[in-house]
Design a protein around this motif. Structure first.
Motif, PDB file in Angstrom:
ATOM      1  N   ARG A   1      46.564  32.635  38.846  1.00 57.25           N
ATOM      2  CA  ARG A   1      46.857  34.405  39.316  1.00 57.25           C
ATOM      3  C   ARG A   1      46.439  35.866  40.398  1.00 57.25           C
ATOM      4  NH1 ARG A   1      49.437  35.735  33.888  1.00 57.25           N
ATOM      5  NH2 ARG A   1      50.290  37.753  34.773  1.00 57.25           N
ATOM      6  N   ALA A   2      45.282  35.635  40.275  1.00 55.62           N
ATOM      7  CA  ALA A   2      44.576  36.997  40.864  1.00 55.62           C
ATOM      8  C   ALA A   2      44.665  36.608  42.428  1.00 55.62           C
ATOM      9  CB  ALA A   2      43.216  36.879  40.038  1.00 55.62           C
ATOM     10  N   GLU A   3      44.535  35.409  42.788  1.00 61.91           N
ATOM     11  CA  GLU A   3      44.151  35.100  44.495  1.00 61.91           C
ATOM     12  C   GLU A   3      44.505  35.618  44.927  1.00 61.91           C
ATOM     13  OE1 GLU A   3      42.953  31.082  46.605  1.00 61.91           O
ATOM     14  OE2 GLU A   3      43.614  30.869  44.512  1.00 61.91           O
ATOM     15  N   PRO A   4      46.373  35.567  44.932  1.00 64.03           N
ATOM     16  CA  PRO A   4      47.047  36.444  45.909  1.00 64.03           C
ATOM     17  C   PRO A   4      47.020  37.633  46.373  1.00 64.03           C
ATOM     18  CG  PRO A   4      48.368  35.119  44.615  1.00 64.03           C
ATOM     19  CD  PRO A   4      47.597  34.837  43.883  1.00 64.03           C
ATOM     20  N   PHE A   5      45.906  38.228  45.240  1.00 66.14           N
ATOM     21  CA  PHE A   5      46.013  40.276  45.238  1.00 66.14           C
ATOM     22  C   PHE A   5      44.301  40.168  45.581  1.00 66.14           C
ATOM     23  CE2 PHE A   5      49.346  39.712  42.653  1.00 66.14           C
ATOM     24  CZ  PHE A   5      50.135  41.389  42.420  1.00 66.14           C
ATOM     25  N   GLY A   6      43.643  39.208  46.406  1.00 71.90           N
ATOM     26  CA  GLY A   6      42.564  39.643  46.534  1.00 71.90           C
ATOM     27  C   GLY A   6      41.645  39.548  45.655  1.00 71.90           C
ATOM     28  N   LEU A   7      41.717  39.080  44.430  1.00 71.26           N
ATOM     29  CA  LEU A   7      40.486  39.309  42.829  1.00 71.26           C
ATOM     30  C   LEU A   7      39.773  38.156  42.376  1.00 71.26           C
ATOM     31  CD1 LEU A   7      42.414  40.842  40.728  1.00 71.26           C
ATOM     32  CD2 LEU A   7      41.388  42.669  41.803  1.00 71.26           C
ATOM     33  N   ASP A   8      38.314  38.321  42.579  1.00 74.56           N
ATOM     34  CA  ASP A   8      37.636  37.821  42.395  1.00 74.56           C
ATOM     35  C   ASP A   8      37.322  37.408  40.808  1.00 74.56           C
ATOM     36  OD1 ASP A   8      35.630  35.550  42.111  1.00 74.56           O
ATOM     37  OD2 ASP A   8      33.773  36.399  43.814  1.00 74.56           O
ATOM     38  N   LEU A   9      37.508  36.837  40.151  1.00 77.22           N
ATOM     39  CA  LEU A   9      37.446  37.325  38.216  1.00 77.22           C
ATOM     40  C   LEU A   9      35.778  36.584  38.348  1.00 77.22           C
ATOM     41  CD1 LEU A   9      41.002  36.187  37.163  1.00 77.22           C
ATOM     42  CD2 LEU A   9      39.952  38.745  37.985  1.00 77.22           C
ATOM     43  N   ALA A  10      35.057  36.368  39.313  1.00 79.31           N
ATOM     44  CA  ALA A  10      33.542  35.643  38.660  1.00 79.31           C
ATOM     45  C   ALA A  10      32.669  37.076  39.042  1.00 79.31           C
ATOM     46  CB  ALA A  10      32.907  34.807  39.374  1.00 79.31           C
ATOM     47  N   ARG A  11      33.234  38.416  39.773  1.00 83.15           N
ATOM     48  CA  ARG A  11      32.339  39.117  40.428  1.00 83.15           C
ATOM     49  C   ARG A  11      32.328  40.145  39.046  1.00 83.15           C
ATOM     50  NH1 ARG A  11      34.038  41.835  46.167  1.00 83.15           N
ATOM     51  NH2 ARG A  11      32.353  42.671  45.677  1.00 83.15           N
ATOM     52  N   VAL A  12      31.472  41.010  38.955  1.00 82.95           N
ATOM     53  CA  VAL A  12      31.310  42.435  38.369  1.00 82.95           C
ATOM     54  C   VAL A  12      32.226  43.553  38.500  1.00 82.95           C
ATOM     55  CG1 VAL A  12      29.620  44.265  37.351  1.00 82.95           C
ATOM     56  CG2 VAL A  12      28.884  41.983  37.727  1.00 82.95           C
ATOM     57  N   HIS A  13      33.183  43.665  37.941  1.00 83.34           N
ATOM     58  CA  HIS A  13      34.036  45.371  37.688  1.00 83.34           C
ATOM     59  C   HIS A  13      34.073  45.922  37.409  1.00 83.34           C
ATOM     60  CE1 HIS A  13      36.676  41.155  39.926  1.00 83.34           C
ATOM     61  NE2 HIS A  13      36.942  42.410  40.501  1.00 83.34           N
ATOM     62  N   GLN A  14      34.751  47.520  36.508  1.00 80.37           N
ATOM     63  CA  GLN A  14      34.797  48.471  36.392  1.00 80.37           C
ATOM     64  C   GLN A  14      36.205  48.637  36.324  1.00 80.37           C
ATOM     65  OE1 GLN A  14      32.483  51.908  39.299  1.00 80.37           O
ATOM     66  NE2 GLN A  14      32.652  51.538  36.875  1.00 80.37           N
ATOM     67  N   VAL A  15      36.674  49.262  35.003  1.00 84.37           N
ATOM     68  CA  VAL A  15      38.285  50.091  35.250  1.00 84.37           C
ATOM     69  C   VAL A  15      38.065  51.163  35.179  1.00 84.37           C
ATOM     70  CG1 VAL A  15      40.196  49.800  33.902  1.00 84.37           C
ATOM     71  CG2 VAL A  15      38.630  47.675  33.604  1.00 84.37           C
TER      72      VAL A  15
END
Length: 392
Positions: A155-169
């Motif tokens: 579901r995240a792929e169409p939004f360009g999100l790579d969930l393996a990366r380091v993220h912050q909110v």
């Protein structure tokens, strides 16, 4: 469109128009060329059902990702080419007949393109609403952190999100009700994309807050995400003053949920402390999280060290505020007075009242740590505005 045998010349018109528009599929012309040919030859105008069919083709173009400019160019180019390629029997009529044919054909072009654009616009609005709904559902599941990882990755792929990366909110709270969410989201996305140089960003709304999810490994600019968010939102005509909280960066799906919880706690803490700092970092309020881990102990400390202040005339509030300002300014009475907008004499008087009521001297380094920890605990518990929790 599949032309009749005597209309085979229209196939060349359709293909030429497709080439002019950068390869837009000829199928998006539908029966448009036949409408033009009938208008030029017989003066027949398009019926409502035929224009409705053109509107459906506009919707199909939007759903296929064809730009509005290209599909309109397809229709205009088709009209130009068809007029140039009309059979000689039509083109050799007298001048009045040619003018009438041109007028009839231009009316069909006008009606068809208007309906094409309307259908395209309706489809784009539907797509935007659908994407916004999917975006909200995705952000809810990402921030909750308990959804199936495999499904979320898809579901995240169409939004360009790579969930393996380091993220912050980053969370942004407006002063009152959330203003125009679409304008805020568009403004934030544009500036964050431009500054980070990274499409792995998601901006959405949740519980009346704006949520920015961005990679934390995109270079030094990622550390400026909170200030960047606040600066951009402050340009909007509504929602000011904004308060922004930044969670710490973590890897993976569960890291996103953890960063969100930290940002949410920081936002809540900033509100309780009545902080005038517009951007609050989660790491700056870690001490409050430590205090809250053993709530019975901090309640006991507040009650024992500061409880006697409730006996003061005017209650514990003014004395507690004075202690907080005193510790925040490095135990300098003059700076405390400036912050509180009172005289230095008032500050020293209040500090002396604290000493007499509690037995703890704010000027004594041995007592200062206990008092400061108790003051922080009182802020966390929102005392004395709210009563202390009852012992478990």
């Amino acid at each position: 469109m599949t032309p009749e045998p005597d209309d085979a010349w229209l196939t060349g018109v359709a293909q030429g128009a497709s080439d002019d528009a950068g390869g837009v599929p000829v199928e998006l012309l539908g029966d448009y060329l036949r409408l033009l040919a009938d208008a030029a030859t017989y003066g027949r105008q398009a019926e409502r059902r035929e224009l409705d069919a053109v509107a459906l083709l506009g919707r199909r173009a939007a759903e296929q990702g064809v730009s509005a400019g290209r599909v309109v160019r397809l229709y205009l180019s088709a009209a130009r080419r068809l007029w140039n390629d009309l059979p000689m029997a039509v083109r050799n009529r007298d001048r009045a007949a040619v003018r009438a044919a041109a007028a009839a054909m231009l009316q069909v072009v006008d009606d068809a393109v208007a309906n094409l654009a309307e259908g395209y616009a309706i489809a784009r609005r539907d797509l935007v609403r659908r994407e916004e709904s999917l975006r909200r559902e995705l952000i809810d599941d990402l921030l909750r952190g308990d959804s199936d990882l495999g499904t979320l990755v898809e579901r995240a792929e169409p939004f360009g999100l790579d969930l393996a990366r380091v993220h912050q909110v980053v969370l942004a709270a407006p002063s009152r009700r959330l203003p125009d969410a679409d304008a805020a989201i568009s403004a934030l996305e544009a500036v964050v994309f431009d500054r980070l140089g990274d499409r792995d960003v998601l901006v959405a709304t949740k519980d009346g807050l704006l949520v920015v999810l961005a990679p934390a490994d995109a270079g030094a600019a990622a550390g400026e995400l909170g200030r960047l968010t606040h600066r951009e939102l402050s340009r909007l005509p509504r929602g000011q003053p904004w308060r922004v909280a930044v969670g710490r960066p973590y890897p993976g799906l569960y890291g996103i949920a953890r960063s969100y919880e930290e940002a949410r706690e920081a936002l809540t803490m900033a509100g309780r402390l009545d902080s005038d700092t517009p951007v609050v970092n989660a790491q700056d309020v870690l001490i409050y999280r430590v205090l809250l881990r053993d709530q019975p102990a901090i309640v006991d400390l507040v009650q024992a060290a500061l409880g006697p202040l409730a006996r003061a005339r005017g209650g514990a509030g003014p004395l507690l505020d004075t202690l907080h300002a005193y510790f925040e300014t490095g135990a300098v009475a003059t700076e405390s007075a400036k912050r509180l907008h009172v005289s230095v004499r008032t500050v020293t008087y209040r500090l002396d009242r604290v000493r007499k009521l509690t037995g703890y001297d704010p000027a004594d380094p041995a007592h200062r740590f206990t008092l400061q920890a108790a003051v922080l605990g009182a802020k966390v518990l929102n005392w004395p505005q709210e009563p202390l929790p009852a012992p478990a």
